[in-house]
Design a protein around this motif. Sequence first.
Motif, PDB file in Angstrom:
ATOM      1  N   LYS A  73       0.832  -1.203   0.000  1.00 35.02           N
ATOM      2  CA  LYS A  73       0.000   0.000   0.000  1.00 35.02           C
ATOM      3  C   LYS A  73       0.870   1.258   0.000  1.00 35.02           C
ATOM      4  N   THR A  74       2.035   1.150   0.625  1.00 35.64           N
ATOM      5  CA  THR A  74       2.951   2.301   0.626  1.00 35.64           C
ATOM      6  C   THR A  74       3.407   2.620  -0.793  1.00 35.64           C
ATOM      7  N   LYS A 100       4.072  -9.560   4.718  1.00 39.08           N
ATOM      8  CA  LYS A 100       5.320  -8.872   4.405  1.00 39.08           C
ATOM      9  C   LYS A 100       5.728  -9.151   2.966  1.00 39.08           C
ATOM     10  N   GLN A 101       6.180  -8.113   2.280  1.00 35.34           N
ATOM     11  CA  GLN A 101       6.566  -8.221   0.866  1.00 35.34           C
ATOM     12  C   GLN A 101       7.811  -9.091   0.699  1.00 35.34           C
ATOM     13  N   LEU A 133       8.899  -9.317  -4.962  1.00 37.40           N
ATOM     14  CA  LEU A 133       7.911  -8.267  -5.171  1.00 37.40           C
ATOM     15  C   LEU A 133       8.520  -6.880  -4.954  1.00 37.40           C
ATOM     16  N   VAL A 134       9.463  -6.798  -4.024  1.00 37.65           N
ATOM     17  CA  VAL A 134      10.148  -5.520  -3.809  1.00 37.65           C
ATOM     18  C   VAL A 134      10.898  -5.103  -5.069  1.00 37.65           C
ATOM     19  N   MET A 135      11.587  -6.054  -5.697  1.00 42.23           N
ATOM     20  CA  MET A 135      12.319  -5.762  -6.930  1.00 42.23           C
ATOM     21  C   MET A 135      11.364  -5.374  -8.050  1.00 42.23           C
ATOM     22  N   LEU A 189       9.108  -1.332 -11.590  1.00 41.00           N
ATOM     23  CA  LEU A 189       7.909  -0.689 -12.138  1.00 41.00           C
ATOM     24  C   LEU A 189       7.934   0.810 -11.866  1.00 41.00           C
ATOM     25  N   ALA A 190       8.400   1.202 -10.687  1.00 42.89           N
ATOM     26  CA  ALA A 190       8.489   2.629 -10.361  1.00 42.89           C
ATOM     27  C   ALA A 190       9.476   3.339 -11.285  1.00 42.89           C
ATOM     28  N   VAL A 191      10.608   2.693 -11.557  1.00 46.23           N
ATOM     29  CA  VAL A 191      11.604   3.275 -12.463  1.00 46.23           C
ATOM     30  C   VAL A 191      11.023   3.423 -13.863  1.00 46.23           C
TER      31      VAL A 191
END
Length: 543
Positions: A35-36, A316-317, A321-323, A328-330
């Motif tokens: 969600k963050t 917890k991610q 998924l963190v990668m 995706l943000a980049v």
Amino acid sequence: MNEIFLIILSLSISGSLIALLLLLLRPIIKDRLSKTWQYYIFLIVIIRLLLPFGPEFSLMGMIFNQFESHITTTDVPTSASDTVHFLRLPDETPEEQTNNESVSMVTAQEDRKETLLGWWWIAWLVPAILLLIRKLVRYYRQTRFIKNSSGLIDDIHLLNMYRETCKIMGIKHAPSLAKNERVPAPMIVGIVQPMVILPGTSLKDTDIRLVMQHELTHYKRLDIVYKWLVQIALCIHWFNPVVYWVSREINRNCELSCDEAVIKCLDKKSRFDYGDMLLNAIKIDKMPSHTTVSLLLSDDAKRIKERLKAIMTYKKQSHKLVMVSVLLAVCLLFGAVCVGSYTSSAPNSVQQIPTDVVTPSANNITGTQTQTTPLEVAKNPAIIEEMEMRYYEDDDPDGRWPYLHWIITNNSDKTITDYEMACLAYDKDGNPLELIWQQIALTDGNKVTGFTSQSDESYEWIITEAEKPLLPGEKEDLNGGWSLWDGWNQSDGSHEVAYVLACMKQITFDDGTVWENPEYQNWLSTYKAQSIAPEILHTFYGA
């Protein structure tokens, strides 16, 4: 001002494209990414909506330049000479008169474009200002009312609990803690002097501690600043429905991400307690209908259900998924940059053509040359009115070495103290020439017998030839010029140079300000070291 409206419109479209992409991704990322991440990813959209940054060549830049050109050139004759829009300064021939008629038509089209954009500018600006004033006034009144009706908490037990929570969260300068019987739920208000407000609802110590963690998380993350950026974007892009959806998504994800930040360190039982705290802290029947940027822990029933579900199903991610989230943000950030925005063009340039151009005729290199000037050059600080190929005078025809002579008019209201003028040369076949532009004449008595080189061969040469300060409206007519070794063959009288193009690069005024031609680099990249068909050179610039 019209340029600002075009920039705003391009930013609105750019931000909408990124937002719509997130809308398409929403079914995929909603229950997978944190969600963050879903909260802060919209910051890319907000930045895109507010800041006109981007590469020199971008999607919005190309679209809006085409749009501007379309408005400018609608109903303008499309023949070769009319398309170039050159205005001849010497005595007019019938053909030149036709060109000047096209200049009038272009001027009319330019005025029509300015009028149209002017109305659009006013229609956008007035609602934007009114909406911003309304939000500021509402926020001020709301904050003042809440703070004035609140009383600072003096309960030692609550204050110790609050200080302990701040210490655990690493907050050194904590907002003040107050209580208000009129607020429906815990909240934090104020930017300069923030205040955490607890409602009159009776809560257990465990719930109060969780409430404090929730509100202090908002404070620590500067969520209120984020929300004000959203409000500013709403005011600027009030006409864009996509921005309102973005605002709702940010508000929704703000609480979800804050819940996530609090419960990520809690065990399963404590998460259930946190969910119970949400229900206990909220007076649903006293929910406010309008809040500008206050950060309420409360929400409507549908959102509360969504928040409770997210709390109960929190996991917890994984590193994978963190990668994916980072990648995706980049990609979204890169896309936002590439979409870009409209870049305001200089007021003295409508077309991507050189601003001051002169061309000696290929068929009459030995006489005084006709000079042509683009329509928009009249808005430049200095106009090259004449460029001639002249010759050193002596009795011997073999001594007629050429030099360039020009006349420049100060078209500004300030005194010109210096300038830089770039020159390019071409042969009769349109091939670019590398010349030795700087030389010293060798003489035999009064006869010029040759030159000695003072520079290397180059395609471009910058002439800095301010003979004296040039007053507003004054002409600089040099008694002489720039000696030009043009490959002149003394035996048959032929010359290598057939065309010389000149463009004003930079002008310095007596007050120390410097005008730099925004079209210079475009002119240079278009013509430097490029072969151009002679008929194009000849007809494009006039003969």
